[in-house]
Design a protein around this motif. Sequence first.
Motif, mmCIF file in Angstrom:
data_model
loop_
_atom_site.group_PDB
_atom_site.id
_atom_site.type_symbol
_atom_site.label_atom_id
_atom_site.label_comp_id
_atom_site.label_asym_id
_atom_site.label_seq_id
_atom_site.Cartn_x
_atom_site.Cartn_y
_atom_site.Cartn_z
ATOM 1 N N SER A 131 0.832 -1.201 0.000
ATOM 2 C CA SER A 131 0.000 0.000 0.000
ATOM 3 C C SER A 131 0.868 1.252 0.000
ATOM 4 O O SER A 131 0.639 2.186 -0.789
ATOM 5 N N ALA A 132 1.878 1.272 0.871
ATOM 6 C CA ALA A 132 2.766 2.430 0.947
ATOM 7 C C ALA A 132 3.513 2.632 -0.364
ATOM 8 O O ALA A 132 3.669 3.773 -0.842
ATOM 9 N N ALA A 133 3.961 1.529 -0.985
ATOM 10 C CA ALA A 133 4.684 1.634 -2.253
ATOM 11 C C ALA A 133 3.772 2.159 -3.356
ATOM 12 O O ALA A 133 4.181 2.992 -4.183
ATOM 13 N N SER A 134 2.528 1.688 -3.378
ATOM 14 C CA SER A 134 1.580 2.137 -4.399
ATOM 15 C C SER A 134 1.279 3.625 -4.258
ATOM 16 O O SER A 134 1.234 4.362 -5.248
ATOM 17 N N VAL A 135 1.076 4.066 -3.024
ATOM 18 C CA VAL A 135 0.826 5.489 -2.793
ATOM 19 C C VAL A 135 2.048 6.308 -3.180
ATOM 20 O O VAL A 135 1.922 7.405 -3.744
ATOM 21 N N ALA A 136 3.248 5.783 -2.916
ATOM 22 C CA ALA A 136 4.471 6.468 -3.337
ATOM 23 C C ALA A 136 4.516 6.594 -4.860
ATOM 24 O O ALA A 136 4.942 7.630 -5.404
ATOM 25 N N GLY A 137 4.075 5.537 -5.552
ATOM 26 C CA GLY A 137 4.004 5.605 -7.012
ATOM 27 C C GLY A 137 3.031 6.672 -7.465
ATOM 28 O O GLY A 137 3.296 7.424 -8.416
ATOM 29 N N ALA A 138 1.894 6.772 -6.786
ATOM 30 C CA ALA A 138 0.894 7.789 -7.115
ATOM 31 C C ALA A 138 1.479 9.185 -6.934
ATOM 32 O O ALA A 138 1.312 10.062 -7.791
ATOM 33 N N VAL A 139 2.166 9.395 -5.817
ATOM 34 C CA VAL A 139 2.775 10.698 -5.544
ATOM 35 C C VAL A 139 3.810 11.044 -6.615
ATOM 36 O O VAL A 139 3.912 12.201 -7.053
ATOM 37 N N THR A 140 4.558 10.047 -7.058
ATOM 38 C CA THR A 140 5.568 10.279 -8.094
ATOM 39 C C THR A 140 4.936 10.752 -9.391
ATOM 40 O O THR A 140 5.421 11.706 -10.025
ATOM 41 N N PHE A 141 3.850 10.099 -9.810
ATOM 42 C CA PHE A 141 3.171 10.518 -11.040
ATOM 43 C C PHE A 141 2.616 11.937 -10.897
ATOM 44 O O PHE A 141 2.717 12.746 -11.828
ATOM 45 N N ILE A 142 2.032 12.241 -9.757
ATOM 46 C CA ILE A 142 1.464 13.576 -9.542
ATOM 47 C C ILE A 142 2.577 14.626 -9.515
ATOM 48 O O ILE A 142 2.461 15.695 -10.144
ATOM 49 N N TRP A 143 3.652 14.329 -8.818
ATOM 50 C CA TRP A 143 4.748 15.285 -8.692
ATOM 51 C C TRP A 143 5.425 15.540 -10.031
ATOM 52 O O TRP A 143 5.616 16.697 -10.435
ATOM 53 N N GLN A 144 5.784 14.466 -10.716
ATOM 54 C CA GLN A 144 6.529 14.617 -11.969
ATOM 55 C C GLN A 144 5.660 15.074 -13.130
ATOM 56 O O GLN A 144 6.118 15.850 -13.977
ATOM 57 N N GLY A 145 4.411 14.604 -13.175
ATOM 58 C CA GLY A 145 3.577 14.892 -14.338
ATOM 59 C C GLY A 145 2.601 16.041 -14.190
ATOM 60 O O GLY A 145 2.295 16.724 -15.174
ATOM 61 N N VAL A 146 2.110 16.272 -12.961
ATOM 62 C CA VAL A 146 1.113 17.317 -12.745
ATOM 63 C C VAL A 146 1.756 18.590 -12.192
ATOM 64 O O VAL A 146 1.512 19.686 -12.692
ATOM 65 N N VAL A 147 2.587 18.435 -11.168
ATOM 66 C CA VAL A 147 3.219 19.598 -10.548
ATOM 67 C C VAL A 147 4.369 20.117 -11.404
ATOM 68 O O VAL A 147 4.406 21.299 -11.769
ATOM 69 N N ARG A 148 5.303 19.245 -11.750
ATOM 70 C CA ARG A 148 6.486 19.679 -12.510
ATOM 71 C C ARG A 148 6.276 19.598 -14.026
ATOM 72 O O ARG A 148 7.065 20.147 -14.783
ATOM 73 N N ARG A 149 5.266 18.886 -14.448
ATOM 74 C CA ARG A 149 4.921 18.754 -15.868
ATOM 75 C C ARG A 149 6.105 18.273 -16.716
ATOM 76 O O ARG A 149 6.402 18.821 -17.781
ATOM 77 N N ARG A 150 6.726 17.226 -16.242
ATOM 78 C CA ARG A 150 7.886 16.652 -16.932
ATOM 79 C C ARG A 150 7.523 15.404 -17.738
ATOM 80 O O ARG A 150 8.400 14.792 -18.343
ATOM 81 N N LEU A 151 6.246 15.004 -17.724
ATOM 82 C CA LEU A 151 5.836 13.795 -18.442
ATOM 83 C C LEU A 151 4.975 14.183 -19.632
ATOM 84 O O LEU A 151 3.914 14.776 -19.483
#
Length: 218
Positions: free
Chosen positions: A81-101
């Motif tokens: 569960s913790a790993a999955s949520v970490a994956g979710a945070v990574t997608f949000i951070w890299q793709g939504v906040v930083r817009r690198r994806l």
Amino acid sequence: MHLPFTSAAFLGVFRQYNETVWPAQVFLLGLALVTVVLVLKPTRRSGVGVSLILGLFWAWLGVAYHLMFFARINPFAYVFSAASVAGAVTFIWQGVVRRRLHFAWQGNARGLTGSALLVFALIVYPVWSRIAGHPFPSTPTFGLPCPTTLFTVGVLAFLVAPYPRSVYVVPIIWCAVGAQAAFLLGVHQDLALLAAGAAALVLAARSKGAPAPLDPHR
């Protein structure tokens, strides 16, 4: 390797999950189709949309499946569960906040690999599950770990370089973990995770390649 649960208990969790969250599976599948459209017809904000949806998928895995259901039979579900949520945070951070994806159709080996994984995750996987004697609700529907991981790696095959390798970490880990179900629990369709994991490793290694030509309309 000894598992803390039986195959019957494992399938029982799928049944409990599917019966409880229905019709969320239809909504998740709809979001998957939206993701495919955004990849095939990219716009200025499609990268944000795809990243947001992938983040939602992995947050759903972490909370709605691992924490709420799988933890009932497997104490390691809290780690998953913790790993999955970490994956979710990574997608949000890299793709939504930083817009690198940024995602775009590529008519090469990457495109073929991504397309094959998407077709497998959305069509072949559920059909195979039914043929294998695991009809709904005792089946891993889309939104559960293995089909969602296959779908995620398929989408990531369409990333436009350069891109951060961090988005591959959790999917690669789950490819290794989830593939064990093929050998220990007889869920043979999960063997596809081995191919997906190998593809993800190659894609991550090539993350710093030359940028693909950008569509002037994006």
